[in-house]
Design a protein around this motif. Structure first.
Motif, PDB file in Angstrom:
ATOM      1  N   LEU A  78       0.831  -1.214   0.000  1.00  0.00           N
ATOM      2  CA  LEU A  78       0.000   0.000   0.000  1.00  0.00           C
ATOM      3  C   LEU A  78       0.861   1.257   0.000  1.00  0.00           C
ATOM      4  O   LEU A  78       0.565   2.223  -0.716  1.00  0.00           O
ATOM      5  N   LEU A  79       1.924   1.249   0.811  1.00  0.00           N
ATOM      6  CA  LEU A  79       2.824   2.398   0.845  1.00  0.00           C
ATOM      7  C   LEU A  79       3.519   2.591  -0.502  1.00  0.00           C
ATOM      8  O   LEU A  79       3.639   3.719  -1.002  1.00  0.00           O
ATOM      9  N   ASN A  80       3.950   1.500  -1.091  1.00  0.00           N
ATOM     10  CA  ASN A  80       4.629   1.578  -2.386  1.00  0.00           C
ATOM     11  C   ASN A  80       3.699   2.115  -3.465  1.00  0.00           C
ATOM     12  O   ASN A  80       4.081   2.985  -4.266  1.00  0.00           O
ATOM     13  N   ASP A  81       2.458   1.609  -3.484  1.00  0.00           N
ATOM     14  CA  ASP A  81       1.487   2.088  -4.470  1.00  0.00           C
ATOM     15  C   ASP A  81       1.148   3.558  -4.241  1.00  0.00           C
ATOM     16  O   ASP A  81       1.026   4.335  -5.194  1.00  0.00           O
ATOM     17  N   GLY A  82       0.971   3.922  -2.965  1.00  0.00           N
ATOM     18  CA  GLY A  82       0.607   5.308  -2.666  1.00  0.00           C
ATOM     19  C   GLY A  82       1.692   6.294  -3.045  1.00  0.00           C
ATOM     20  O   GLY A  82       1.407   7.373  -3.584  1.00  0.00           O
ATOM     21  N   ILE A  83       2.952   5.926  -2.776  1.00  0.00           N
ATOM     22  CA  ILE A  83       4.061   6.838  -3.081  1.00  0.00           C
ATOM     23  C   ILE A  83       4.327   6.894  -4.581  1.00  0.00           C
ATOM     24  O   ILE A  83       4.531   7.976  -5.146  1.00  0.00           O
ATOM     25  N   SER A  84       4.308   5.733  -5.245  1.00  0.00           N
ATOM     26  CA  SER A  84       4.590   5.723  -6.680  1.00  0.00           C
ATOM     27  C   SER A  84       3.476   6.374  -7.496  1.00  0.00           C
ATOM     28  O   SER A  84       3.711   6.860  -8.601  1.00  0.00           O
ATOM     29  N   ASN A  85       2.258   6.396  -6.948  1.00  0.00           N
ATOM     30  CA  ASN A  85       1.130   7.019  -7.649  1.00  0.00           C
ATOM     31  C   ASN A  85       0.627   8.256  -6.903  1.00  0.00           C
ATOM     32  O   ASN A  85      -0.569   8.547  -6.919  1.00  0.00           O
ATOM     33  N   ILE A  86       1.548   8.961  -6.256  1.00  0.00           N
ATOM     34  CA  ILE A  86       1.155  10.116  -5.449  1.00  0.00           C
ATOM     35  C   ILE A  86       0.462  11.191  -6.271  1.00  0.00           C
ATOM     36  O   ILE A  86      -0.470  11.850  -5.817  1.00  0.00           O
ATOM     37  N   SER A  87       0.893  11.351  -7.527  1.00  0.00           N
ATOM     38  CA  SER A  87       0.279  12.371  -8.378  1.00  0.00           C
ATOM     39  C   SER A  87      -1.181  12.038  -8.667  1.00  0.00           C
ATOM     40  O   SER A  87      -2.049  12.922  -8.670  1.00  0.00           O
TER      41      SER A  87
ATOM     42  N   VAL B 187      -3.118  10.171  -6.730  1.00  0.00           N
ATOM     43  CA  VAL B 187      -3.853  10.317  -5.474  1.00  0.00           C
ATOM     44  C   VAL B 187      -4.245  11.775  -5.247  1.00  0.00           C
ATOM     45  O   VAL B 187      -5.379  12.090  -4.871  1.00  0.00           O
ATOM     46  N   LEU B 188      -3.296  12.682  -5.491  1.00  0.00           N
ATOM     47  CA  LEU B 188      -3.583  14.105  -5.321  1.00  0.00           C
ATOM     48  C   LEU B 188      -4.538  14.620  -6.394  1.00  0.00           C
ATOM     49  O   LEU B 188      -5.424  15.431  -6.124  1.00  0.00           O
ATOM     50  N   PHE B 189      -4.366  14.129  -7.619  1.00  0.00           N
ATOM     51  CA  PHE B 189      -5.192  14.613  -8.730  1.00  0.00           C
ATOM     52  C   PHE B 189      -6.660  14.258  -8.524  1.00  0.00           C
ATOM     53  O   PHE B 189      -7.552  15.064  -8.804  1.00  0.00           O
ATOM     54  N   PHE B 190      -6.924  13.043  -8.029  1.00  0.00           N
ATOM     55  CA  PHE B 190      -8.295  12.587  -7.822  1.00  0.00           C
ATOM     56  C   PHE B 190      -8.771  12.822  -6.384  1.00  0.00           C
ATOM     57  O   PHE B 190      -9.812  12.286  -5.994  1.00  0.00           O
ATOM     58  N   THR B 191      -8.022  13.625  -5.616  1.00  0.00           N
ATOM     59  CA  THR B 191      -8.363  13.936  -4.219  1.00  0.00           C
ATOM     60  C   THR B 191      -8.733  12.659  -3.456  1.00  0.00           C
ATOM     61  O   THR B 191      -9.776  12.583  -2.802  1.00  0.00           O
ATOM     62  N   ASN B 192      -7.885  11.657  -3.593  1.00  0.00           N
ATOM     63  CA  ASN B 192      -8.142  10.345  -3.005  1.00  0.00           C
ATOM     64  C   ASN B 192      -7.323  10.116  -1.735  1.00  0.00           C
ATOM     65  O   ASN B 192      -7.112   8.978  -1.326  1.00  0.00           O
ATOM     66  N   ARG B 193      -6.878  11.213  -1.136  1.00  0.00           N
ATOM     67  CA  ARG B 193      -5.988  11.102   0.012  1.00  0.00           C
ATOM     68  C   ARG B 193      -6.647  10.405   1.199  1.00  0.00           C
ATOM     69  O   ARG B 193      -6.043   9.537   1.831  1.00  0.00           O
TER      70      ARG B 193
END
Length: 200
Positions: free
Chosen positions: A28-37, A39-45
């Protein structure tokens, strides 16, 4: 001794569950960090945060259960290791009073007993660490031992598109109670370029 190995088997399964959920957290951490853009773009934080919190809670639950099991296990074994020397000591004193053993026998038995208990206690603690590490090793081994489930019966062929198009049908968009787009239809043909111009 069989009871000790039975408890170690239970401890192994707890360590395996703990390792599995820890690897899930790492993923989960790896996916969240590698796809951080994204996550931020879709306000999925908040979604990612709740997902990670749920996994952390599961990991804490398994770790607390595993550590508590080790604590109870060591408590019982420590109690046995405390009672046995006392019983042995009284037995040796009784035998010595009856002149059935010599002083040398008395000292030798006690020395061997404490030496055996000390080494067996160290062995049990090392087994605890080995079980935890084995859980990690087994989880890693499953990655290399994973079988490919995709089996191709026929050789792959190149895809061919006939009359390709990009079509948007019945698109409606409202902004502040005003329709910007209503039942909008757009067809984009091959080699055609579409540009959008206007106010943001």
């Amino acid at each position: 001794m069989p009871l000790i190995f039975l408890t170690k088997k239970k401890q192994f399964f707890l360590a395996k569950d703990s390792t599995a959920i820890r690897q899930k957290i790492t993923g989960l951490l790896n996916d969240g960090i590698s796809n951080i853009s994204n996550v931020l773009f879709f306000t999925n934080r908040n979604f990612e945060k709740n997902l990670l919190k749920k996994a952390n809670d599961q990991y804490a639950h398994f770790e607390q259960k595993r550590i508590w099991f080790i604590y109870i296990n060591h408590l019982w074994i420590g109690l046995i290791y405390t009672i046995l020397p006392i019983v042995t000591l009284f037995l040796m004193i009784n035998l010595r009073q009856k002149n059935l053993i010599t002083v040398g026998d008395f000292v030798m038995v006690l020395a061997l007993m404490f030496h055996l208990f000390d080494n067996s206690w160290i062995l049990l603690k090392n087994i605890d660490g080995l079980i935890h590490d084995y859980g990690n090793l087994q989880e890693a081994y499953t990655i290399f031992n994973h079988q490919n489930m995709v089996i191709e019966d026929k050789p792959l062929v190149n895809l061919k598109f006939q009359n390709p198009q990009i079509i948007f049908e019945n698109i409606s968009f409202k902004y502040h109670d005003n329709f910007v787009l209503k039942d909008f239809i757009l067809k984009i043909n091959p080699t055609q370029k579409i540009g959008l111009a206007g106010l943001s």
